[in-house]
Design a protein around this motif. Sequence first.
Motif, PDB file in Angstrom:
ATOM      1  N   ALA A 183       0.825  -1.408   0.138  1.00 36.54           N
ATOM      2  CA  ALA A 183       0.011  -0.054  -0.170  1.00 36.54           C
ATOM      3  C   ALA A 183       0.808   1.288   0.199  1.00 36.54           C
ATOM      4  N   MET A 184       0.290   2.082  -0.555  1.00 34.75           N
ATOM      5  CA  MET A 184       0.951   3.454  -0.637  1.00 34.75           C
ATOM      6  C   MET A 184       0.161   4.742  -0.788  1.00 34.75           C
ATOM      7  N   GLN A 185       0.364   5.815   0.536  1.00 36.30           N
ATOM      8  CA  GLN A 185       0.447   6.720   0.580  1.00 36.30           C
ATOM      9  C   GLN A 185       0.643   8.161   0.177  1.00 36.30           C
ATOM     10  N   LEU A 186       0.316   8.742  -1.246  1.00 36.84           N
ATOM     11  CA  LEU A 186       0.857   9.321  -2.030  1.00 36.84           C
ATOM     12  C   LEU A 186       0.477  10.506  -1.612  1.00 36.84           C
ATOM     13  N   MET A 187       1.542  11.564  -1.783  1.00 41.33           N
ATOM     14  CA  MET A 187       1.271  12.925  -1.162  1.00 41.33           C
ATOM     15  C   MET A 187       1.577  14.472  -2.443  1.00 41.33           C
ATOM     16  N   SER A 188       1.855  13.615  -3.955  1.00 43.33           N
ATOM     17  CA  SER A 188       2.029  14.632  -4.617  1.00 43.33           C
ATOM     18  C   SER A 188       1.183  14.305  -5.859  1.00 43.33           C
ATOM     19  N   LYS A 189       0.747  15.661  -6.105  1.00 48.49           N
ATOM     20  CA  LYS A 189      -0.067  15.445  -7.717  1.00 48.49           C
ATOM     21  C   LYS A 189       0.893  15.003  -8.756  1.00 48.49           C
ATOM     22  N   LEU A 190       2.066  15.792  -8.615  1.00 48.76           N
ATOM     23  CA  LEU A 190       2.958  15.933  -9.304  1.00 48.76           C
ATOM     24  C   LEU A 190       3.447  14.549 -10.137  1.00 48.76           C
ATOM     25  N   ASP A 228       8.703  -9.760  -4.971  1.00 47.98           N
ATOM     26  CA  ASP A 228       7.553 -10.469  -5.461  1.00 47.98           C
ATOM     27  C   ASP A 228       6.227 -10.569  -5.218  1.00 47.98           C
ATOM     28  N   LEU A 229       5.131  -8.361  -5.843  1.00 48.77           N
ATOM     29  CA  LEU A 229       4.703  -7.772  -5.206  1.00 48.77           C
ATOM     30  C   LEU A 229       3.694  -8.526  -6.709  1.00 48.77           C
ATOM     31  N   GLU A 230       2.485  -8.320  -5.840  1.00 48.73           N
ATOM     32  CA  GLU A 230       1.096  -8.716  -7.201  1.00 48.73           C
ATOM     33  C   GLU A 230       0.365  -7.742  -6.927  1.00 48.73           C
ATOM     34  N   THR A 231      -0.234  -6.759  -6.019  1.00 47.47           N
ATOM     35  CA  THR A 231      -0.890  -5.936  -6.067  1.00 47.47           C
ATOM     36  C   THR A 231      -0.352  -4.732  -5.675  1.00 47.47           C
ATOM     37  N   VAL A 232      -0.125  -3.447  -5.828  1.00 42.06           N
ATOM     38  CA  VAL A 232       0.050  -2.451  -4.763  1.00 42.06           C
ATOM     39  C   VAL A 232      -1.692  -2.011  -5.192  1.00 42.06           C
ATOM     40  N   TYR A 233      -1.478  -1.302  -3.879  1.00 42.95           N
ATOM     41  CA  TYR A 233      -3.030   0.071  -3.723  1.00 42.95           C
ATOM     42  C   TYR A 233      -2.491   1.003  -3.053  1.00 42.95           C
ATOM     43  N   VAL A 234      -2.302   2.616  -4.395  1.00 45.86           N
ATOM     44  CA  VAL A 234      -2.454   3.417  -3.776  1.00 45.86           C
ATOM     45  C   VAL A 234      -3.339   4.189  -3.217  1.00 45.86           C
ATOM     46  N   LYS A 235      -3.232   5.162  -2.494  1.00 42.54           N
ATOM     47  CA  LYS A 235      -4.293   6.376  -2.006  1.00 42.54           C
ATOM     48  C   LYS A 235      -3.666   7.425  -1.641  1.00 42.54           C
ATOM     49  N   ARG A 236      -4.951   8.927  -1.077  1.00 40.95           N
ATOM     50  CA  ARG A 236      -3.974  10.157  -1.429  1.00 40.95           C
ATOM     51  C   ARG A 236      -3.668   9.200   0.148  1.00 40.95           C
ATOM     52  N   GLY A 237      -2.245  10.910   0.330  1.00 43.08           N
ATOM     53  CA  GLY A 237      -2.001  10.818   2.225  1.00 43.08           C
ATOM     54  C   GLY A 237      -2.268  11.533   2.719  1.00 43.08           C
ATOM     55  N   LYS A 238      -3.254  12.904   1.670  1.00 39.10           N
ATOM     56  CA  LYS A 238      -3.728  13.897   3.002  1.00 39.10           C
ATOM     57  C   LYS A 238      -4.126  14.514   2.612  1.00 39.10           C
ATOM     58  N   LYS A 239      -5.761  14.861   3.252  1.00 40.45           N
ATOM     59  CA  LYS A 239      -7.008  15.525   2.856  1.00 40.45           C
ATOM     60  C   LYS A 239      -6.523  16.465   2.221  1.00 40.45           C
ATOM     61  N   GLY A 240      -7.237  16.780   0.879  1.00 39.69           N
ATOM     62  CA  GLY A 240      -7.383  18.007   0.017  1.00 39.69           C
ATOM     63  C   GLY A 240      -6.860  17.548  -1.603  1.00 39.69           C
ATOM     64  N   GLU A 241      -6.307  17.026  -0.886  1.00 40.88           N
ATOM     65  CA  GLU A 241      -4.801  16.300  -2.678  1.00 40.88           C
ATOM     66  C   GLU A 241      -5.866  15.752  -3.216  1.00 40.88           C
ATOM     67  N   LYS A 242      -5.566  15.626  -4.915  1.00 44.28           N
ATOM     68  CA  LYS A 242      -6.200  15.129  -5.624  1.00 44.28           C
ATOM     69  C   LYS A 242      -5.552  14.090  -6.354  1.00 44.28           C
ATOM     70  N   ILE A 243      -5.445  13.058  -5.380  1.00 43.42           N
ATOM     71  CA  ILE A 243      -4.995  11.822  -5.870  1.00 43.42           C
ATOM     72  C   ILE A 243      -5.883  10.623  -5.768  1.00 43.42           C
ATOM     73  N   LYS A 244      -7.102   9.941  -6.686  1.00 41.14           N
ATOM     74  CA  LYS A 244      -7.667   9.122  -6.001  1.00 41.14           C
ATOM     75  C   LYS A 244      -7.329   7.475  -6.355  1.00 41.14           C
ATOM     76  N   ASP A 245      -7.695   7.503  -5.065  1.00 43.44           N
ATOM     77  CA  ASP A 245      -7.226   5.762  -5.233  1.00 43.44           C
ATOM     78  C   ASP A 245      -6.624   4.744  -6.408  1.00 43.44           C
ATOM     79  N   LYS A 246      -5.900   3.430  -6.699  1.00 44.16           N
ATOM     80  CA  LYS A 246      -5.875   2.904  -7.941  1.00 44.16           C
ATOM     81  C   LYS A 246      -5.713   1.459  -7.031  1.00 44.16           C
TER      82      LYS A 246
END
Length: 389
Positions: free
Chosen positions: A120-127, A145-163
């Motif tokens: 799981a990744m928390q991302l805090m940069s739209k760039l 050996d990863l099979e799945t990576v889940y990405v979500k925004r790290g802070k409220k207000g960041e325009k990053i959608k879960d993927k």
Amino acid sequence: MIKLEIDKRAYNSITKNFSKLVYTKAIKNLEDLPKKEEIVTLTYNGKFVAKALYNPKSVILKVLTTENEDIDYNFFYKRILKAKIYREEILNYKDTYRWIYAEGDNLPTIIFDKYNNIGAMQLMSKLIEKEYLKDIIDILFELSDLETVYVKRGKKGEKIKDKIFGEKKKYETIIKEGEAKFKVNLKGHKTGFFLDQRENRLAIEKFVKEGDRVLDVCCYTGGFSVHCAIKGAEVVGVDLSKKALKVAEENMELNNIPKEKYTFIEGNAFKVLEEFIEDGEKFDIVILDPPAFTQTEKDIKNALRAYSTLNYLGINLCKRIFVTCSCSHHIDRELFKRTVISSAFRAKKELIMIDYKGQSPDHPISIGNKNLEYLKCIFFYVNQYGEIK
């Protein structure tokens, strides 16, 4: 690339003290600050110093590199590989660990936890999301050996959608922590599990005696609770989240803990502890692991009042071992300790400090970046003969 001239203090901080942060007040040509998030070049007397990530929503620029290098696939590959080597070859972690810890790994705005073959990744940069996320994901898959990576925004207000990348239906696993097992769901809070408390959860086991009554306050999915229960304790866990408590029960079942050995209470920690005191309850071990009571320096006073009250209540209920934590960046180790000690005097209990711990070492704290240190965890012995009359 926009060039920003920094003052001497910022220059020395970067080049001599390994600092990864520069405040905008250190920028001499403020009129050249970009209007949107951008990678900029920092200079001193016109000469290259570093490349940094600037976000107009923040007063802090985050240093990416002190080398005059391109920010590209190779840049991220080298850093992600170095971070992996540190966890696996230096710390000897194998399947589960925090792989990327923002500035601690020279990858600001990125946090990534690996749980067996999912992450799981928390991302805090739209760039970073827009320009480099695909490369980062490719690198993570290539190096593991990863099979799945889940990405979500790290802070409220960041325009990053879960993927979700990779196997989209595979977002649960079971991890091992010593003798304990835990269910991890990538869609849970933050990155799914609090790996920062791992060493502290393992440490509590040596203080647990068969038949102890343990109170685990703000227990979330039962991290400390499970470790105490597998050592023979009867556990009472308290948390506001009904969803987290359901997982806590599942974790108890996963570890073959009989149902009569644990109780989970959904409710406000302050109110529940007050009720326990009114009812004359006592526990051999009390663990306090609340969420951060402040996200900004402005609220430090209110946070300290909350810590003071919660610790006062917890100490009153404790007979032998008292474990208290703070995960607030804005309250340092000494201030937190003084707050707990003040609560002990107020409760008329003498505490003897056994150990002062922090976050697990896969959350690295470089010497020039105090901001990376956030978790405080103090183990106390409650001196039963030291009550103040």
